[in-house]
Motif scaffolding. Structure first.
Motif: not given
Lengths: 88, 450
Positions: A45, A87, B1-4, B6-11
């Motif tokens: 990421i 958020r 800050m968004i964490n990894g 959360e990012i992967l969950e969205t993806v």
């Protein structure tokens, strides 16, 4: 403009170098980078500032093309979608 | 800050579990297009749609690109044409102008060939109702709806009978395509003015000139979330659905606001919908089965659907500034892989679907019935649905397709997101007397709220 780039696929030599190179050529600044192996898959990421990139769609296409050549899936998304979803 | 994570969950939600924006629909007022001449009205309608929504498709594509989320449909809804065309009676010409405009700007569907006749119809509106089947057969992208009942007005049985006739004739005129014309028509009770979904979208008379309404989706995301708590009790099930609906709706809100800003339109509503597609992994039926049913259609289906529908609303309401449209789980048969499977194995019948509509967002949707089903039986099905909507103060709808030349056990193929459906049996006993009596079923006692 903040964006997150995700790279998911089979690990191999040179993925970070290739992605970083492509971003540098387009004036994209990498602000944070993390990588891990999840369920056997290379997962990276990158938090980026893409304000100086000429066009979002060109950047996206270039990353997609690179992903195809490297055999990994690369996507770029505006940070707002993650902020909106996670958020309050 | 968004964490990894959360990012992967969205993806993952987007890539693996079919999270998408089901539709960005621009509502356009056509009241300023009304003219005494049919030609002039049609010309103004064409120009207004092309002017207001000319950039809808490229804008939606740009937003989809930016956020990396598919926007499946781009649509337009307009002021009910029974109103727009009343002065000129040029309904068909207006429909052709709508179809041509839809083609020009590249949208998927245009809704609003509609009439609101829940309490009664004028002579012009009767003419309009008669025009619907031919318009559905003669256009590609025009969708139509008729509101036949409301909690405040009761049920207009003349309109109910007319809607039954419209479904039969629209299906007959398009019999070479398994009655696709009827798939573009909905009979409503308590129709809403800001629905972004077809075939029932129209732009209410109380709406602003240009409004963006967004419908989200995500049955696959909800099912996947539930798979993480295979032994959770039903309170936990509700919580997981709420949390997931919140996330889905936040994306809808983001897209709706961005689209409204870019298109210089008002932000209308986000429709908190769980809209399935025929794709595996995008099914509302499979969510109900994940909750604990051997198959959708089993006893307990209505309770599970009530839980699901309510939790979707509770999770979604806080996620959006304005919630509206139909909001809830959709249960179309032909558009849902799990519903199709249940209907094919005889686990799901129209009677159970009718019960389900008392607790979910819409009604009997995309159900193929035998082509020889009499129009009064179809009208009586509409009347039953309207009764559920009127008494429960909710929207209900009927979208049935009588498939000419086909009977129970055969299949209708509609293609694309409309899917395919097994022909379901209908109770053949006659309600002809009930329908032929006409008149109105009075508004229920609790409609008198003032």
């Amino acid at each position: 403009m903040k964006a997150f780039i995700t790279v998911i696929g089979r690990d191999k030599v040179g993925i970070i170098a290739a992605v970083s190179n492509l971003l540098a050529e387009r004036g994209v600044n990498i602000e944070d980078i993390s990588q891990t192996i999840m369920q056997g898959m290379f997962t990276m990421i990158m938090a980026c500032d893409i304000s100086d990139a000429a066009s979002f769609s060109e950047l996206k296409e270039a990353l997609n093309g690179l992903g195809g050549r490297l055999g990994v899936e690369i996507s770029v998304r505006h940070a707002d979608i993650f902020n909106a979803m996670h958020r309050v | 800050m968004i964490n990894g994570i959360e990012i992967l969950e969205t993806v993952k939600m987007i890539k693996e579990h079919h999270l998408d924006i089901r539709t960005v629909t621009m509502g356009i007022s056509l009241t300023d297009c009304i003219s005494e001449s049919a030609e002039a009205t049609a010309r103004k309608v064409y120009d207004k749609i092309c002017f207001a929504a000319g950039k809808l498709v490229p804008t939606a594509e740009e937003i989809a690109d930016m956020y990396g989320i598919p926007i499946v449909n781009k649509r337009v809804s307009v002021t009910p044409i029974a109103i727009v065309g009343a002065a000129s009676c040029g309904f068909e010409k207006i429909a052709l102008a709508m179809d041509k405009a839809a083609e020009s700007i590249g949208i998927d569907f245009i809704g609003g060939y509609s009439a609101l006749v829940q309490k009664g119809a004028s002579e012009k509106e009767r003419l309009f109702l008669k025009s619907i089947p031919e318009v559905l057969a003669g256009t590609k992208k025009v969708c139509s709806s008729v509101n036949v009942a409301s909690t405040r007005a009761g049920i207009n049985m003349e309109a109910v009978a007319a809607a039954g006739r419209i479904m039969k004739r629209a299906a007959y005129l398009t019999r070479d395509r398994d009655g696709i014309g009827a798939a573009k028509f909905v009979a409503f009770a308590n129709a809403v003015e800001d629905n972004p979904f077809m075939a029932g979208a129209f732009h209410g008379i109380g709406e602003a000139d240009r409004v963006i309404n967004v419908g989200v989706s995500g049955p696959g995301v909800v099912k996947t979330a539930l798979e993480t708590i295979p032994d959770g009790d039903l309170s936990e099930v509700g919580e997981v659905i709420k949390r997931t609906a919140f996330k889905i709706t936040r994306v809808g809100q983001l897209v709706a606001r961005k689209a409204a800003e870019m298109l210089d339109a008002n932000f209308g509503i986000v429709d908190l919908s769980l809209a399935p597609t025929p794709a595996v992994g995008d099914s509302v039926a499979r969510i109900l089965e994940e909750i604990g049913l051997e198959s959708v259609g089993a006893h307990g289906t209505t309770a599970a659907l009530m839980l699901l529908n309510d939790a979707v609303k509770k999770g979604g309401i806080m996620a959006s500034q304005h919630v509206g449209g139909l909001s809830g789980a959709f249960i179309p048969v032909s558009e849902d892989e799990g519903m199709i499977a249940a209907a094919e194995k005889g686990a799901l019948h129209i009677e159970k679907l009718e019960a389900m509509t008392a607790v979910c967002s819409v009604g009997l949707d995309m159900i193929a019935v035998p082509g020889d089903t009499p129009e009064e039986v179809i009208a009586a099905i509409i009347a039953d649905e309207a009764a559920i909507g009127v008494v429960n103060n909710k929207t209900t709808a009927v979208r049935l397709i009588p498939v000419y030349g086909k009977g129970v056990g055969e299949r209708a193929e509609f293609g694309g997101l409309l899917g395919s459906a097994p022909i379901m049996p209908v109770n053949p006993l006659s309600p002809a007397k009930l329908i032929s009596r006409g008149g109105r079923i009075a508004a229920p006692v609790h409609a008198n709220k003032n």
